[in-house]
Design a protein around this motif. Structure first.
Motif, PDB file in Angstrom:
ATOM      1  N   LYS A  65       0.835  -1.205   0.000  1.00  0.00           N
ATOM      2  CA  LYS A  65       0.000   0.000   0.000  1.00  0.00           C
ATOM      3  C   LYS A  65       0.870   1.254   0.000  1.00  0.00           C
ATOM      4  CE  LYS A  65      -3.841  -1.258   2.819  1.00  0.00           C
ATOM      5  NZ  LYS A  65      -4.358  -1.004   4.173  1.00  0.00           N
ATOM      6  N   ILE A  66       1.919   1.214   0.822  1.00  0.00           N
ATOM      7  CA  ILE A  66       2.790   2.392   0.909  1.00  0.00           C
ATOM      8  C   ILE A  66       3.561   2.582  -0.393  1.00  0.00           C
ATOM      9  CG2 ILE A  66       4.650   3.479   2.198  1.00  0.00           C
ATOM     10  CD1 ILE A  66       3.846   1.650   4.540  1.00  0.00           C
ATOM     11  N   ILE A  67       4.000   1.463  -0.981  1.00  0.00           N
ATOM     12  CA  ILE A  67       4.738   1.554  -2.246  1.00  0.00           C
ATOM     13  C   ILE A  67       3.847   2.190  -3.322  1.00  0.00           C
ATOM     14  CG2 ILE A  67       5.813   0.219  -4.107  1.00  0.00           C
ATOM     15  CD1 ILE A  67       7.543   0.266  -1.624  1.00  0.00           C
ATOM     16  N   LYS A  69       1.526   4.238  -2.807  1.00  0.00           N
ATOM     17  CA  LYS A  69       1.428   5.657  -2.474  1.00  0.00           C
ATOM     18  C   LYS A  69       2.662   6.423  -2.975  1.00  0.00           C
ATOM     19  CE  LYS A  69       0.238   8.642   1.176  1.00  0.00           C
ATOM     20  NZ  LYS A  69      -0.083   8.944   2.540  1.00  0.00           N
ATOM     21  N   ILE A  70       3.816   5.841  -2.781  1.00  0.00           N
ATOM     22  CA  ILE A  70       5.051   6.480  -3.246  1.00  0.00           C
ATOM     23  C   ILE A  70       5.040   6.602  -4.766  1.00  0.00           C
ATOM     24  CG2 ILE A  70       7.543   6.159  -3.495  1.00  0.00           C
ATOM     25  CD1 ILE A  70       7.567   4.954  -0.701  1.00  0.00           C
ATOM     26  N   LYS A  71       4.548   5.547  -5.409  1.00  0.00           N
ATOM     27  CA  LYS A  71       4.517   5.539  -6.874  1.00  0.00           C
ATOM     28  C   LYS A  71       3.610   6.639  -7.416  1.00  0.00           C
ATOM     29  CE  LYS A  71       1.948   2.460  -8.820  1.00  0.00           C
ATOM     30  NZ  LYS A  71       1.550   1.057  -9.043  1.00  0.00           N
TER      31      LYS A  71
ATOM     32  N   SER B   7      12.324  10.103  -6.079  1.00  0.00           N
ATOM     33  CA  SER B   7      11.392   9.076  -5.614  1.00  0.00           C
ATOM     34  C   SER B   7      11.683   7.735  -6.277  1.00  0.00           C
ATOM     35  CB  SER B   7       9.950   9.506  -5.880  1.00  0.00           C
ATOM     36  OG  SER B   7       9.611   9.316  -7.229  1.00  0.00           O
ATOM     37  N   ARG B   8      12.394   7.760  -7.384  1.00  0.00           N
ATOM     38  CA  ARG B   8      12.727   6.519  -8.081  1.00  0.00           C
ATOM     39  C   ARG B   8      14.121   5.999  -7.776  1.00  0.00           C
ATOM     40  NH1 ARG B   8       7.680   6.901  -8.423  1.00  0.00           N
ATOM     41  NH2 ARG B   8       6.661   6.571 -10.419  1.00  0.00           N
ATOM     42  N   ILE B  98      -0.265   4.713   7.497  1.00  0.00           N
ATOM     43  CA  ILE B  98      -0.056   4.902   6.068  1.00  0.00           C
ATOM     44  C   ILE B  98      -0.009   6.373   5.669  1.00  0.00           C
ATOM     45  CG2 ILE B  98      -2.526   4.657   5.500  1.00  0.00           C
ATOM     46  CD1 ILE B  98      -0.894   2.840   3.101  1.00  0.00           C
ATOM     47  N   LEU B 103       6.947   7.590   8.226  1.00  0.00           N
ATOM     48  CA  LEU B 103       6.973   6.204   7.740  1.00  0.00           C
ATOM     49  C   LEU B 103       7.425   6.152   6.280  1.00  0.00           C
ATOM     50  CD1 LEU B 103       6.250   3.177   8.006  1.00  0.00           C
ATOM     51  CD2 LEU B 103       3.946   3.773   7.296  1.00  0.00           C
ATOM     52  N   ILE B 104       6.906   7.072   5.479  1.00  0.00           N
ATOM     53  CA  ILE B 104       7.312   7.129   4.072  1.00  0.00           C
ATOM     54  C   ILE B 104       8.814   7.358   3.976  1.00  0.00           C
ATOM     55  CG2 ILE B 104       6.971   8.332   1.884  1.00  0.00           C
ATOM     56  CD1 ILE B 104       4.322   7.428   2.431  1.00  0.00           C
ATOM     57  N   ILE B 107      10.592   4.120   4.646  1.00  0.00           N
ATOM     58  CA  ILE B 107      10.534   3.214   3.496  1.00  0.00           C
ATOM     59  C   ILE B 107      11.540   3.646   2.426  1.00  0.00           C
ATOM     60  CG2 ILE B 107       9.079   2.300   1.643  1.00  0.00           C
ATOM     61  CD1 ILE B 107       7.660   1.370   3.859  1.00  0.00           C
ATOM     62  N   GLN B 108      11.608   4.943   2.205  1.00  0.00           N
ATOM     63  CA  GLN B 108      12.572   5.457   1.229  1.00  0.00           C
ATOM     64  C   GLN B 108      13.993   5.068   1.641  1.00  0.00           C
ATOM     65  OE1 GLN B 108      12.219   8.143  -1.455  1.00  0.00           O
ATOM     66  NE2 GLN B 108      10.185   7.286  -1.633  1.00  0.00           N
ATOM     67  N   PHE B 122      13.017  -4.297  -8.271  1.00  0.00           N
ATOM     68  CA  PHE B 122      11.873  -3.845  -7.482  1.00  0.00           C
ATOM     69  C   PHE B 122      11.299  -2.535  -8.020  1.00  0.00           C
ATOM     70  CE2 PHE B 122       9.655  -1.868  -3.967  1.00  0.00           C
ATOM     71  CZ  PHE B 122       8.949  -2.931  -3.428  1.00  0.00           C
ATOM     72  N   ASN B 126       7.696  -2.353  -9.616  1.00  0.00           N
ATOM     73  CA  ASN B 126       6.650  -1.783  -8.766  1.00  0.00           C
ATOM     74  C   ASN B 126       6.440  -0.281  -8.933  1.00  0.00           C
ATOM     75  OD1 ASN B 126       5.794  -4.151  -7.129  1.00  0.00           O
ATOM     76  ND2 ASN B 126       7.962  -4.165  -6.636  1.00  0.00           N
ATOM     77  N   LEU B 127       7.487   0.435  -9.300  1.00  0.00           N
ATOM     78  CA  LEU B 127       7.315   1.886  -9.454  1.00  0.00           C
ATOM     79  C   LEU B 127       7.123   2.272 -10.918  1.00  0.00           C
ATOM     80  CD1 LEU B 127       9.914   3.241  -6.847  1.00  0.00           C
ATOM     81  CD2 LEU B 127       7.459   2.950  -6.573  1.00  0.00           C
TER      82      LEU B 127
END
Ligand SMILES: [Zn+2]
Lengths: 101, 168
Positions: A65-67, A69-71, B7-8, B98, B103-104, B107-108, B122, B126-127
């Motif tokens: 879910k977070i990924i 959101k980042i995307k 972000s990528r 979330i 938290l973001i 994750i980064q 990945f 995913n991105l």
């Protein structure tokens, strides 16, 4: 012996049973594509008796879910970065140089 | 664009280079810009291509020997394939996290710790949502290899998040 160990003792005697490594791998794959009925059944059976993989499944859904959101929002506040004027100048300079060469 | 690159790639330095590269390519190809899309969309499309190129160049020749080292599962004996005690998932107290900016950030940070080859897989999957076949071609790997690396990447992300967020 923990409950987990016990479950896996039973597991290894049964051909339908898969390991945590396999289960988590298949859960990842299932995120992206169809993995087939029997395989899904094997996952379900493993999850029914393995608390760690049940947690893993829940946590990985949260992570996904977070990924997403980042995307979808690269401009999220937490990584609102701006090029400094120095950086901009550096880039402009090198572009100029390349253009002239 | 800069934010997009960060972000990528999760790195300001790499992003700077990529942006520079993108502008250069855009200048060279400016005649092919027909005004069908906005300038920004056009530049982002070039940037996307640069990001893929970046992953390809940098992860082609990296050995995959990291794969087994980072496995959180027992690799021998009767319980082979089962969670190692120290790596087994703990209960997470997931609430409205979330929406949490911290938290973001974590994750980064965790994404930036992934071995480059796993990160390439990945992020492209995913991105950037690149099809498997294309990822395999760009990175020079087989599809089963891709699945394994995607899997390992998620295992590591999960553990990183647990250590840095949920165990606090
Ligand atoms: Zn398990």
């Amino acid at each position: 012996m923990t409950q987990h160990d016990h479950n896996h003792l039973i597991k290894d005697k049964m051909p339908l049973m898969i390991s945590c490594d396999q289960t988590t791998y298949l859960l990842s794959k299932n995120q992206h594509e169809e993995i087939g009925f029997i395989t899904k059944l094997k996952i379900k059976m493993h999850l029914a008796m393995c608390v760690y993989c049940r947690r893993y499944e829940k946590q990985i859904k949260f992570l996904d879910k977070i990924i997403i959101k980042i995307k979808s929002a690269p401009n999220l506040n937490s990584f609102q970065h701006k090029l400094t004027s120095e950086q901009k100048e550096k880039i402009a300079e090198s572009i100029k140089n390349q253009e002239n060469s | 664009m800069y934010n997009y690159a960060i972000s990528r790639t999760h790195s300001t330095e790499i992003s700077e280079d990529l942006i520079q590269d993108t502008f250069l390519s855009a200048l060279r190809a400016k005649d092919s810009f027909k005004g069908k899309s906005t300038e920004k969309t056009w530049l982002i499309a070039i940037l996307k291509r640069k990001i893929i190129d970046y992953y390809r160049k940098n992860s082609r020749n990296i050995e995959d020997n990291l794969i087994d080292k980072a496995k959180p599962f027992k690799d021998s004996g009767f319980f082979s394939g089962h969670w190692l005690d120290k790596n087994a998932p703990h209960e997470w107290n997931i609430s409205d996290d979330i929406e949490n900016q911290e938290l973001i950030k974590i994750i980064q940070y965790c994404l930036s710790l992934l071995p480059l080859k796993w990160a390439s897989c990945f992020n492209l999957k995913n991105l950037e949502e690149i099809p498997n076949q294309e990822i395999c071609k760009e990175l020079g790997i087989s599809e089963s290899n891709l699945w394994v690396m995607l899997h390992r990447a998620r295992l590591q992300l999960r553990e990183c998040l647990e250590i840095n967020w949920f165990k606090k």
